[in-house]
Design an enzyme around this catalytic site. Structure first.
Site, mmCIF file in Angstrom:
data_model
loop_
_atom_site.group_PDB
_atom_site.id
_atom_site.type_symbol
_atom_site.label_atom_id
_atom_site.label_comp_id
_atom_site.label_asym_id
_atom_site.label_seq_id
_atom_site.Cartn_x
_atom_site.Cartn_y
_atom_site.Cartn_z
ATOM 1 N N GLU A 194 0.739 -1.195 -0.042
ATOM 2 C CA GLU A 194 0.073 0.180 0.041
ATOM 3 C C GLU A 194 1.010 1.149 0.187
ATOM 4 O OE1 GLU A 194 -3.629 0.507 0.320
ATOM 5 O OE2 GLU A 194 -2.748 2.123 -0.522
ATOM 6 N N GLY A 207 -25.002 11.829 -14.349
ATOM 7 C CA GLY A 207 -25.071 12.500 -13.229
ATOM 8 C C GLY A 207 -24.465 11.990 -12.060
ATOM 9 N N ASP A 242 -18.503 12.335 -16.734
ATOM 10 C CA ASP A 242 -19.407 11.663 -16.008
ATOM 11 C C ASP A 242 -19.053 10.072 -16.541
ATOM 12 O OD1 ASP A 242 -21.566 10.905 -14.588
ATOM 13 O OD2 ASP A 242 -23.110 11.535 -15.998
ATOM 14 N N ASP A 276 -23.473 9.663 -8.934
ATOM 15 C CA ASP A 276 -24.157 8.585 -8.174
ATOM 16 C C ASP A 276 -22.961 7.975 -7.403
ATOM 17 O OD1 ASP A 276 -21.925 6.662 -9.648
ATOM 18 O OD2 ASP A 276 -22.652 7.704 -11.430
ATOM 19 N N SER A 284 -7.370 2.572 -3.158
ATOM 20 C CA SER A 284 -6.201 2.819 -2.959
ATOM 21 C C SER A 284 -5.354 3.523 -3.864
ATOM 22 C CB SER A 284 -5.473 1.484 -2.364
ATOM 23 O OG SER A 284 -5.949 1.220 -1.152
ATOM 24 N N ASP A 309 0.812 4.021 -2.885
ATOM 25 C CA ASP A 309 0.648 5.549 -2.570
ATOM 26 C C ASP A 309 1.764 6.265 -2.869
ATOM 27 O OD1 ASP A 309 -1.605 3.999 -1.701
ATOM 28 O OD2 ASP A 309 -1.217 4.688 0.433
#
Ligand SMILES: *[C@@H]1O[C@H](CO)[C@@H](O)[C@H](O)[C@H]1NC(C)=O
Ligand SMILES: *[C@@H]1O[C@H](CO)[C@@H](O)[C@H](O)[C@H]1NC(C)=O
Ligand SMILES: *[C@@H]1O[C@H](CO)[C@@H](O)[C@H](O)[C@H]1NC(C)=O
Ligand SMILES: *[C@@H]1O[C@H](CO)[C@@H](O)[C@H](O)[C@H]1NC(C)=O
Length: 573
Positions: free
Chosen positions: A291, A552, A533, A554, A490, A295
């Site tokens: 992780e 739109g 979108d 969601d 992540s 990152d």
């Protein structure tokens, strides 16, 4: 007669000095039963010491909230006029009445507290369990988290004097049964890659190759979202902060390998490490965290030229919330010139695992970061409507701290443009925080569009998440000296953090303020125009197909995927 009446008087005097006799206690927090995943594990010795933190009422949190929205809303005259840490402190500092009322109660019990927060709103006491039991009218005992075997001292209910209810937010850890923070589900597949040594040219073409759908390397991600290939000028200091938890260490050698192969133009870029709460910086290759490497590679490798700091949070937490509040206090204590303008975190909880009081305290802490001009990003979780990770569930599980309206929740998308939702994308509605104004129209429209589908499984008046979505599948990284494809939101949060850091670089170069708390801008007419979108895909979980992405906003992909050039237009650059 005289003697006896004297005795009687003495007894009265003693009884009025007895705190338990004088103060009417009232239950402050409780849980109905031992939460699932935990079992009662016997009593604890009355002489065993326990450390508790008392969170005091902050003097004007509503005032800070109003100010934070004002400086973060492009439609407000105060937009961009972020507060100083001192100015924020005035809102969160407890009143002198609060401080004296609470210390009087503690001294009646022979307890002296230590102040452990910059604003003085968090007190710490260490007392034998017997004393804690008396102080809080409760009976602490041992509880075991079954899966990890970790034992902690907790109670199902505690009380404080009725007269102090308005002065104390909560006493912690008492009724908090938080499962140990686990590694986000980064699914790794090793990939064969010829390790190169010679320099490669940066991508020049704008067409995204079809193969980016199966291997999303850095150049794919740059092309999908129109990341600039030029390095940031960093003419004004602009730091990108990456939070690391649970002994996840970002490895220097892995970053170097990654850059050499995937961003040869950035070879030599690096990151610095800040350690808090006894955090470490172990550079042994086999201790590299997948992780943490992900990152750091997505931030350093995409926000070319932006100084990046890895904040390694250890387990000696003052907040008893895995350091999620400690990191905020640490950043607020950092001089403005070296403080991050963006903070990305790819760890989280299921909301139901946090006591409401603690979730609110965390959220108020992130609001402070927003107020001083820091964008706070969290990945939205990898379990679809089931929360942080796929799990057994009968009602949808919102993730935390995504429900906090002051953070930007980053969901997942995948494929070559037009991107679709990544099915793992955490999304839904908070049970703790109501729908904030900036997304009220979007949330109402979405809920109206699905009618009574899933009625009862989610909270129709909660804060909707995520806010945005970015690449969350097949992302190529270097880890432990070789190359892997990883998935999870992540990936998405650090990618978006890199983009915001690059926008901030240009804003600062133009003498403007950094973006700070993003959401009022993202949901504004100009901000939403910077997003494409995402209209297909779902986020299954809890034995359902999950919500659907559609036209739109969601609760799968939020407003959609960002475009760097359109973001520049949106901020008027
Ligand atoms: C990245 O992926 C693209 C598309 O598959 C490919 O053309 C390019 O060679 C890859 N770049 C590197 C450095 O592997
Ligand atoms: C950095 O500055 C140069 C010269 O002013 C400019 O051409 C370039 O676009 C700038 N780069 C960024 C990322 O702002
Ligand atoms: C990055 O910084 C660390 C710590 O200062 C150093 O050990 C490492 O060699 C640096 N890496 C590069 C590629 O400069
Ligand atoms: C739903 O959300 C609202 C607003 O945050 C909250 O007051 C309410 O308690 C939530 N309902 C449930 C069942 O959690």
């Amino acid at each position: 007669m005289r003697l006896s009446s004297f005795v009687l008087l003495a007894v009265l005097a003693v009884s009025s000095a007895n705190p338990m006799g004088r103060r009417a206690m009232t239950v402050h927090e409780s849980v109905a039963a031992v939460p699932s995943g935990f079992v009662h594990a016997g009593s604890v010795s009355p002489s065993q010491e326990i450390t508790l933190r008392i969170a005091l009422a902050q003097s004007d949190i509503a005032g800070l909230q109003e100010k934070t929205y004002a400086v973060s809303d492009p439609a407000n005259a105060l937009y961009g006029q972020h507060l100083t840490v001192d100015e924020v402190g005035k809102f969160v500092r407890p009143t002198s009445v609060t401080v004296s009322e609470v210390s009087e109660w503690l001294s009646e019990n022979g307890i002296t507290a230590k102040n452990v927060s910059p604003a003085g709103d968090l007190l710490q006491i260490t007392v034998p369990v017997s004393k804690a039991n008396t102080l809080l009218g409760t009976q602490f005992s041992a509880f075991k988290h079954v899966a990890s075997g970790k034992t902690s001292i907790r109670t199902l209910s505690y009380s404080i004097p009725a007269s102090l209810q308005q002065h104390i937010q909560f006493v912690h850890p008492t009724v908090a049964f938080i499962p140990p923070l686990h590694l986000p589900s980064v699914n790794a597949i090793a990939v064969k890659r010829e390790v190169v040594v010679e320099e490669r040219a940066a991508p020049t073409s704008n067409a995204v190759p079809a193969s980016c759908a199966t291997v999303a390397n850095t150049s794919c991600i740059q092309q999908i979202y129109n990341f600039p290939t030029a390095k940031a000028n960093n003419s004004a200091q602009n730091v990108l902060g990456v939070a690391g938890y649970i002994d996840e260490f970002a490895n220097f050698a892995d970053l170097a390998l990654f850059l050499q192969n995937l961003r040869p133009d950035l070879v030599g870029s690096n990151f610095t490490v800040v350690e808090i709460d006894d955090g470490e910086n172990d550079q042994t290759q086999q201790n590299a965290g997948i992780e943490a490497d992900l990152d750091i590679e997505m931030t350093v490798g995409l926000a070319g030229g932006v100084p990046t700091t890895f904040i390694s949070v250890g387990e000696d937490n003052i907040d008893d919330a895995d350091g999620f509040i400690d990191i905020v206090n640490s950043i607020l204590a950092t001089p403005a010139e070296t403080r991050p303008t963006v903070l990305t975190t790819s760890y989280g909880f299921n909301e139901e695992d946090l006591p409401l009081s603690l979730a609110v305290a965390m959220c108020n802490a992130y609001m402070q970061l927003g107020a001083v001009g820091i964008s706070v990003l969290f990945s939205s979780g990898d379990g679809g409507v089931g929360g942080v990770q796929p799990t057994e569930c009968t009602t949808f599980v919102p993730s935390a701290p995504g429900g906090c309206p002051f953070i930007t929740s980053v969901g997942g998308s995948t494929g070559v443009p037009p991107q679709v939702a990544a099915s793992l994308s955490g999304g839904g509605f908070s049970n703790f925080f109501p729908t904030p104004d900036y997304q009220a129209g979007d949330v109402a429209a979405y809920i109206a569009s699905i009618g009574d589908q899933y009625a009862g499984l989610y909270n129709t008046s909660g804060r909707g998440m995520p806010d945005v979505a970015l690449q969350a599948l097949n992302v190529e990284i270097a880890w432990m000296g070789s190359f892997w494809l990883v998935g999870g939101t992540s990936c998405a949060s650090p990618i978006f953090a890199a983009m915001i850091a690059l926008v901030n670089d240009r804003l600062l170069a133009a003498g403007r303020a950094p973006l700070g708390f993003l959401n009022p801008f993202l949901y504004s007419p100009a901000g939403r125009a910077a997003f494409t979108d995402v209209i297909s895909g779902t986020n299954p979980g809890c034995n359902t197909d999950g919500f659907s992405a559609g036209p739109g906003w969601d609760p799968v992909t939020g407003l959609g995927t960002p475009d760097f050039n359109r973001l520049l237009t949106a901020v008027g650059l």
